[in-house]
Motif scaffolding. Structure first.
Motif, mmCIF file in Angstrom:
data_model
loop_
_atom_site.group_PDB
_atom_site.id
_atom_site.type_symbol
_atom_site.label_atom_id
_atom_site.label_comp_id
_atom_site.label_asym_id
_atom_site.label_seq_id
_atom_site.Cartn_x
_atom_site.Cartn_y
_atom_site.Cartn_z
ATOM 1 N N ALA A 139 1.700 9.237 -5.914
ATOM 2 C CA ALA A 139 1.903 10.664 -5.588
ATOM 3 C C ALA A 139 2.968 11.259 -6.511
ATOM 4 O O ALA A 139 2.834 12.408 -6.967
ATOM 5 C CB ALA A 139 2.308 10.817 -4.124
ATOM 6 N N ALA A 142 -4.868 5.407 -4.708
ATOM 7 C CA ALA A 142 -3.676 4.841 -4.063
ATOM 8 C C ALA A 142 -3.608 5.235 -2.591
ATOM 9 O O ALA A 142 -3.235 4.427 -1.739
ATOM 10 C CB ALA A 142 -2.422 5.288 -4.801
ATOM 11 N N GLN A 143 -3.966 6.460 -2.286
ATOM 12 C CA GLN A 143 -3.919 6.904 -0.886
ATOM 13 C C GLN A 143 -4.982 6.167 -0.069
ATOM 14 O O GLN A 143 -4.785 5.934 1.132
ATOM 15 C CB GLN A 143 -4.095 8.427 -0.755
ATOM 16 C CG GLN A 143 -3.067 9.288 -1.509
ATOM 17 C CD GLN A 143 -1.604 8.896 -1.290
ATOM 18 O OE1 GLN A 143 -1.186 8.643 -0.161
ATOM 19 N NE2 GLN A 143 -0.825 8.812 -2.355
ATOM 20 N N SER A 144 -6.103 5.784 -0.711
ATOM 21 C CA SER A 144 -7.143 5.023 -0.002
ATOM 22 C C SER A 144 -6.685 3.587 0.259
ATOM 23 O O SER A 144 -7.179 2.931 1.174
ATOM 24 C CB SER A 144 -8.450 5.011 -0.807
ATOM 25 O OG SER A 144 -8.399 3.985 -1.792
ATOM 26 N N GLY A 145 -5.763 3.107 -0.569
ATOM 27 C CA GLY A 145 -5.207 1.771 -0.375
ATOM 28 C C GLY A 145 -6.090 0.644 -0.884
ATOM 29 O O GLY A 145 -5.816 -0.529 -0.618
ATOM 30 N N LYS A 164 0.818 -1.217 0.000
ATOM 31 C CA LYS A 164 0.000 0.000 0.000
ATOM 32 C C LYS A 164 0.854 1.272 0.000
ATOM 33 O O LYS A 164 0.612 2.208 -0.767
ATOM 34 C CB LYS A 164 -0.830 -0.070 1.288
ATOM 35 C CG LYS A 164 -2.021 0.787 1.409
ATOM 36 C CD LYS A 164 -2.781 0.297 2.668
ATOM 37 C CE LYS A 164 -3.829 1.283 3.134
ATOM 38 N NZ LYS A 164 -3.277 2.524 3.701
ATOM 39 N N ASP A 165 1.861 1.298 0.866
ATOM 40 C CA ASP A 165 2.681 2.510 1.004
ATOM 41 C C ASP A 165 3.520 2.779 -0.247
ATOM 42 O O ASP A 165 3.697 3.929 -0.649
ATOM 43 C CB ASP A 165 3.607 2.402 2.228
ATOM 44 C CG ASP A 165 2.828 2.408 3.536
ATOM 45 O OD1 ASP A 165 1.662 2.878 3.518
ATOM 46 O OD2 ASP A 165 3.356 1.931 4.552
ATOM 47 N N ILE A 224 -7.492 1.123 -7.295
ATOM 48 C CA ILE A 224 -6.173 1.421 -7.871
ATOM 49 C C ILE A 224 -6.092 0.836 -9.282
ATOM 50 O O ILE A 224 -5.661 1.529 -10.222
ATOM 51 C CB ILE A 224 -5.039 0.876 -6.970
ATOM 52 C CG1 ILE A 224 -4.983 1.663 -5.655
ATOM 53 C CG2 ILE A 224 -3.699 0.918 -7.693
ATOM 54 C CD1 ILE A 224 -4.111 1.026 -4.577
ATOM 55 N N ASN A 242 -3.961 8.782 -7.804
ATOM 56 C CA ASN A 242 -3.350 9.105 -6.506
ATOM 57 C C ASN A 242 -4.383 8.984 -5.374
ATOM 58 O O ASN A 242 -4.064 8.446 -4.311
ATOM 59 C CB ASN A 242 -2.730 10.504 -6.549
ATOM 60 C CG ASN A 242 -1.902 10.812 -5.318
ATOM 61 O OD1 ASN A 242 -1.303 9.902 -4.719
ATOM 62 N ND2 ASN A 242 -1.865 12.060 -4.908
ATOM 63 N N LYS A 243 -5.607 9.453 -5.632
ATOM 64 C CA LYS A 243 -6.671 9.334 -4.618
ATOM 65 C C LYS A 243 -6.901 7.866 -4.269
ATOM 66 O O LYS A 243 -6.979 7.490 -3.095
ATOM 67 C CB LYS A 243 -7.980 9.939 -5.149
ATOM 68 C CG LYS A 243 -8.135 11.407 -4.833
ATOM 69 C CD LYS A 243 -9.542 11.889 -5.195
ATOM 70 C CE LYS A 243 -9.533 13.373 -5.516
ATOM 71 N NZ LYS A 243 -10.590 13.752 -6.477
ATOM 72 N N ALA A 298 1.186 4.053 -2.902
ATOM 73 C CA ALA A 298 0.778 5.428 -2.558
ATOM 74 C C ALA A 298 1.902 6.404 -2.888
ATOM 75 O O ALA A 298 1.661 7.490 -3.434
ATOM 76 C CB ALA A 298 0.407 5.502 -1.079
ATOM 77 N N LYS A 299 3.130 6.008 -2.570
ATOM 78 C CA LYS A 299 4.276 6.878 -2.853
ATOM 79 C C LYS A 299 4.441 7.084 -4.365
ATOM 80 O O LYS A 299 4.604 8.214 -4.833
ATOM 81 C CB LYS A 299 5.553 6.249 -2.264
ATOM 82 C CG LYS A 299 6.787 7.121 -2.386
ATOM 83 C CD LYS A 299 8.033 6.452 -1.838
ATOM 84 C CE LYS A 299 8.619 5.506 -2.877
ATOM 85 N NZ LYS A 299 9.820 4.782 -2.380
#
Ligand code: ASC
Length: 162
Positions: free
Chosen positions: A82, A133-136, A74-75, A141, A130-131, A78-79
């Protein structure tokens, strides 16, 4: 005809003011140009290609996860999403007038409104990715990744040399 000294001084002071103001304007404009428009066309080409390279690197890392070649972290996603969203805003300022070259087709300049619209669609798709991805959430995704990839391809089809 005689011009008395005070009139002459006033005229000179007026001219001096105009000269100073226009010099300041020219300096401000040329400083802006050097930054926004790059020194040489090759500098602009290098800048936009570098931005696309960095963006494609992060996009490729997400692609590996979406395809199942790399386990979902996930991280990490997300990175990278972004980075894609951030970098997606950068290349366009380096497609200014007189910067033809690289893999860009002439249509970038001859049909600039269409190019701009395609670039904006990609940037919006990257924001959505990105949204997600940040939600995980891996399913969102995957969906947003597909839409972003399509927006890359859409622009490449019309504006990038094969
Ligand atoms: C990538 C990459 C692109 C796009 C494009 C999507 O990973 O480097 O240019 O995806 O191939 O169709």
């Amino acid at each position: 005809m005689q011009v008395n000294p005070p009139d002459q001084w006033r005229t000179m002071m007026k001219l001096q003011k105009i000269l100073l103001a226009s010099t300041a304007t020219v300096l401000a404009l040329s400083a802006g140009f050097a930054v926004a428009q790059f020194q040489k066309p090759e500098d602009a080409i290098k800048y936009r290609q570098s931005a696309f390279t960095v963006m494609a690197n992060s996009f490729g890392k997400i692609n590996a996860v979406v395809k199942g070649d790399v386990p979902f972290n996930k991280d990490e996603v997300a990175k990278n999403a972004a980075i894609v969203a951030m970098i997606s805003t950068l290349p366009w300022q380096a497609f200014g007038p007189g910067t033809e070259g690289g893999k860009a087709q002439a249509e970038v300049w001859s049909n600039n409104a269409k190019f701009k619209a395609a670039s904006e669609r990609m940037q919006l798709a990257a924001v959505d990715l990105n949204k997600a991805a940040q939600s995980g959430d891996l399913d969102s995704i995957k969906k947003a990744f597909g839409a972003t990839g399509a927006s890359c391809k859409n622009c490449h089809d019309d504006f990038r040399k094969k």
